[in-house]
Design a protein around this motif. Structure first.
Motif, PDB file in Angstrom:
ATOM      1  N   VAL A  35       0.858  -1.180   0.000  1.00 29.24           N
ATOM      2  CA  VAL A  35       0.000   0.000   0.000  1.00 29.24           C
ATOM      3  C   VAL A  35       0.895   1.231   0.000  1.00 29.24           C
ATOM      4  CG1 VAL A  35      -1.716   1.323   1.298  1.00 29.24           C
ATOM      5  CG2 VAL A  35      -1.833  -1.174   1.257  1.00 29.24           C
ATOM      6  N   VAL A  36       0.639   2.126  -0.932  1.00 29.35           N
ATOM      7  CA  VAL A  36       1.346   3.405  -0.968  1.00 29.35           C
ATOM      8  C   VAL A  36       0.363   4.447  -0.442  1.00 29.35           C
ATOM      9  CG1 VAL A  36       2.519   5.117  -2.403  1.00 29.35           C
ATOM     10  CG2 VAL A  36       2.722   2.673  -2.950  1.00 29.35           C
ATOM     11  N   SER A  37       0.728   5.060   0.683  1.00 28.71           N
ATOM     12  CA  SER A  37      -0.173   6.032   1.291  1.00 28.71           C
ATOM     13  C   SER A  37       0.573   7.319   1.572  1.00 28.71           C
ATOM     14  CB  SER A  37      -0.776   5.481   2.587  1.00 28.71           C
ATOM     15  OG  SER A  37       0.250   5.188   3.513  1.00 28.71           O
ATOM     16  N   GLU A  38      -0.193   8.364   1.740  1.00 34.35           N
ATOM     17  CA  GLU A  38       0.367   9.660   2.122  1.00 34.35           C
ATOM     18  C   GLU A  38      -0.462  10.177   3.283  1.00 34.35           C
ATOM     19  OE1 GLU A  38       0.386  13.869  -0.045  1.00 34.35           O
ATOM     20  OE2 GLU A  38       1.674  12.392  -1.024  1.00 34.35           O
ATOM     21  N   LEU A  39       0.227  10.467   4.382  1.00 28.61           N
ATOM     22  CA  LEU A  39      -0.435  11.004   5.564  1.00 28.61           C
ATOM     23  C   LEU A  39       0.239  12.315   5.941  1.00 28.61           C
ATOM     24  CD1 LEU A  39      -0.649   7.538   6.324  1.00 28.61           C
ATOM     25  CD2 LEU A  39      -2.367   8.794   7.574  1.00 28.61           C
ATOM     26  N   PRO A  40      -0.428  13.139   6.751  1.00 26.08           N
ATOM     27  CA  PRO A  40       0.093  14.476   7.050  1.00 26.08           C
ATOM     28  C   PRO A  40       1.459  14.486   7.730  1.00 26.08           C
ATOM     29  CG  PRO A  40      -2.151  14.255   7.881  1.00 26.08           C
ATOM     30  CD  PRO A  40      -1.732  12.924   7.354  1.00 26.08           C
ATOM     31  N   ASP A  41       1.746  13.455   8.548  1.00 22.97           N
ATOM     32  CA  ASP A  41       3.022  13.435   9.260  1.00 22.97           C
ATOM     33  C   ASP A  41       3.313  12.014   9.716  1.00 22.97           C
ATOM     34  OD1 ASP A  41       1.428  13.054  11.625  1.00 22.97           O
ATOM     35  OD2 ASP A  41       1.241  15.231  11.808  1.00 22.97           O
ATOM     36  N   ASP A  42       4.513  11.829  10.265  1.00 26.11           N
ATOM     37  CA  ASP A  42       4.916  10.497  10.710  1.00 26.11           C
ATOM     38  C   ASP A  42       4.041   9.977  11.843  1.00 26.11           C
ATOM     39  OD1 ASP A  42       6.920  10.481   8.818  1.00 26.11           O
ATOM     40  OD2 ASP A  42       8.490  11.073  10.219  1.00 26.11           O
ATOM     41  N   GLU A  43       3.542  10.869  12.686  1.00 24.11           N
ATOM     42  CA  GLU A  43       2.673  10.434  13.792  1.00 24.11           C
ATOM     43  C   GLU A  43       1.374   9.837  13.256  1.00 24.11           C
ATOM     44  OE1 GLU A  43       4.254  13.403  13.692  1.00 24.11           O
ATOM     45  OE2 GLU A  43       5.683  13.094  15.315  1.00 24.11           O
ATOM     46  N   ALA A  44       0.786  10.472  12.255  1.00 28.27           N
ATOM     47  CA  ALA A  44      -0.444   9.939  11.664  1.00 28.27           C
ATOM     48  C   ALA A  44      -0.168   8.600  10.989  1.00 28.27           C
ATOM     49  CB  ALA A  44      -1.034  10.936  10.669  1.00 28.27           C
ATOM     50  N   ALA A  45       0.959   8.474  10.323  1.00 28.73           N
ATOM     51  CA  ALA A  45       1.321   7.205   9.688  1.00 28.73           C
ATOM     52  C   ALA A  45       1.479   6.111  10.735  1.00 28.73           C
ATOM     53  CB  ALA A  45       2.601   7.371   8.876  1.00 28.73           C
ATOM     54  N   THR A  46       2.082   6.446  11.861  1.00 27.98           N
ATOM     55  CA  THR A  46       2.257   5.478  12.942  1.00 27.98           C
ATOM     56  C   THR A  46       0.915   5.076  13.530  1.00 27.98           C
ATOM     57  OG1 THR A  46       4.434   6.379  13.437  1.00 27.98           O
ATOM     58  CG2 THR A  46       3.379   5.061  15.167  1.00 27.98           C
ATOM     59  N   ARG A  47       0.020   6.050  13.742  1.00 33.92           N
ATOM     60  CA  ARG A  47      -1.323   5.730  14.249  1.00 33.92           C
ATOM     61  C   ARG A  47      -2.043   4.781  13.302  1.00 33.92           C
ATOM     62  NH1 ARG A  47      -1.381  11.122  15.447  1.00 33.92           N
ATOM     63  NH2 ARG A  47      -2.762  11.612  13.720  1.00 33.92           N
ATOM     64  N   PHE A  48      -1.934   5.052  12.010  1.00 40.03           N
ATOM     65  CA  PHE A  48      -2.593   4.192  11.019  1.00 40.03           C
ATOM     66  C   PHE A  48      -2.016   2.777  11.063  1.00 40.03           C
ATOM     67  CE2 PHE A  48      -2.599   2.440   6.654  1.00 40.03           C
ATOM     68  CZ  PHE A  48      -3.939   2.106   6.615  1.00 40.03           C
ATOM     69  N   ALA A  49      -0.694   2.651  11.112  1.00 37.49           N
ATOM     70  CA  ALA A  49      -0.064   1.329  11.152  1.00 37.49           C
ATOM     71  C   ALA A  49      -0.467   0.570  12.407  1.00 37.49           C
ATOM     72  CB  ALA A  49       1.453   1.463  11.067  1.00 37.49           C
ATOM     73  N   LEU A  50      -0.472   1.253  13.545  1.00 34.53           N
ATOM     74  CA  LEU A  50      -0.853   0.601  14.805  1.00 34.53           C
ATOM     75  C   LEU A  50      -2.325   0.197  14.810  1.00 34.53           C
ATOM     76  CD1 LEU A  50       1.112   2.832  17.338  1.00 34.53           C
ATOM     77  CD2 LEU A  50       1.590   0.435  16.738  1.00 34.53           C
ATOM     78  N   ALA A  51      -3.179   1.072  14.308  1.00 30.58           N
ATOM     79  CA  ALA A  51      -4.615   0.764  14.260  1.00 30.58           C
ATOM     80  C   ALA A  51      -4.881  -0.412  13.332  1.00 30.58           C
ATOM     81  CB  ALA A  51      -5.403   1.995  13.807  1.00 30.58           C
ATOM     82  N   THR A  52      -4.163  -0.465  12.225  1.00 32.90           N
ATOM     83  CA  THR A  52      -4.331  -1.568  11.278  1.00 32.90           C
ATOM     84  C   THR A  52      -3.852  -2.874  11.899  1.00 32.90           C
ATOM     85  OG1 THR A  52      -4.060  -0.070   9.402  1.00 32.90           O
ATOM     86  CG2 THR A  52      -3.718  -2.399   8.978  1.00 32.90           C
ATOM     87  N   ALA A  53      -2.683  -2.852  12.517  1.00 35.22           N
ATOM     88  CA  ALA A  53      -2.132  -4.060  13.141  1.00 35.22           C
ATOM     89  C   ALA A  53      -3.014  -4.540  14.287  1.00 35.22           C
ATOM     90  CB  ALA A  53      -0.719  -3.795  13.628  1.00 35.22           C
ATOM     91  N   ALA A  54      -3.644  -3.610  14.993  1.00 29.98           N
ATOM     92  CA  ALA A  54      -4.490  -3.978  16.132  1.00 29.98           C
ATOM     93  C   ALA A  54      -5.706  -4.793  15.701  1.00 29.98           C
ATOM     94  CB  ALA A  54      -4.943  -2.721  16.874  1.00 29.98           C
ATOM     95  N   ARG A  55      -6.080  -4.695  14.437  1.00 28.74           N
ATOM     96  CA  ARG A  55      -7.223  -5.482  13.949  1.00 28.74           C
ATOM     97  C   ARG A  55      -6.875  -6.960  13.817  1.00 28.74           C
ATOM     98  NH1 ARG A  55      -8.415  -0.686  10.032  1.00 28.74           N
ATOM     99  NH2 ARG A  55      -9.890   0.446  11.306  1.00 28.74           N
TER     100      ARG A  55
END
Length: 79
Positions: A35-55
């Protein structure tokens, strides 16, 4: 079989974080998808990765990519 539904959920999650999934690729080899994504900053990217992994159905590997203009700026600052 539920993968397309999960992809749509991921797209919605990224949008809620102010980002966008730019591309999705089903791949052969060590990984199942890229997946190639663009998020506003590294913190948002980290939140997305953690939220995805938590599923529980995805393991992530995040790579910070620098566009050519940033790459040239970094290289030009080398001593």
């Amino acid at each position: 079989k539920d993968s397309p539904t999960r992809l749509e959920a991921a797209k919605n999650s990224v949008r809620q974080m102010g980002g966008e999934i730019k591309a999705f690729y089903l791949v052969m080899g060590h990984y199942d998808a890229v997946v190639v994504s663009e998020l506003p900053d590294d913190e948002a990217a980290t939140r997305f990765a953690l939220a995805t992994a938590a599923r529980g159905y995805v393991r992530t590997e995040t790579l910070r990519a620098y566009p050519e203009a940033e790459y040239r700026k970094i290289i030009s600052a080398l001593p």
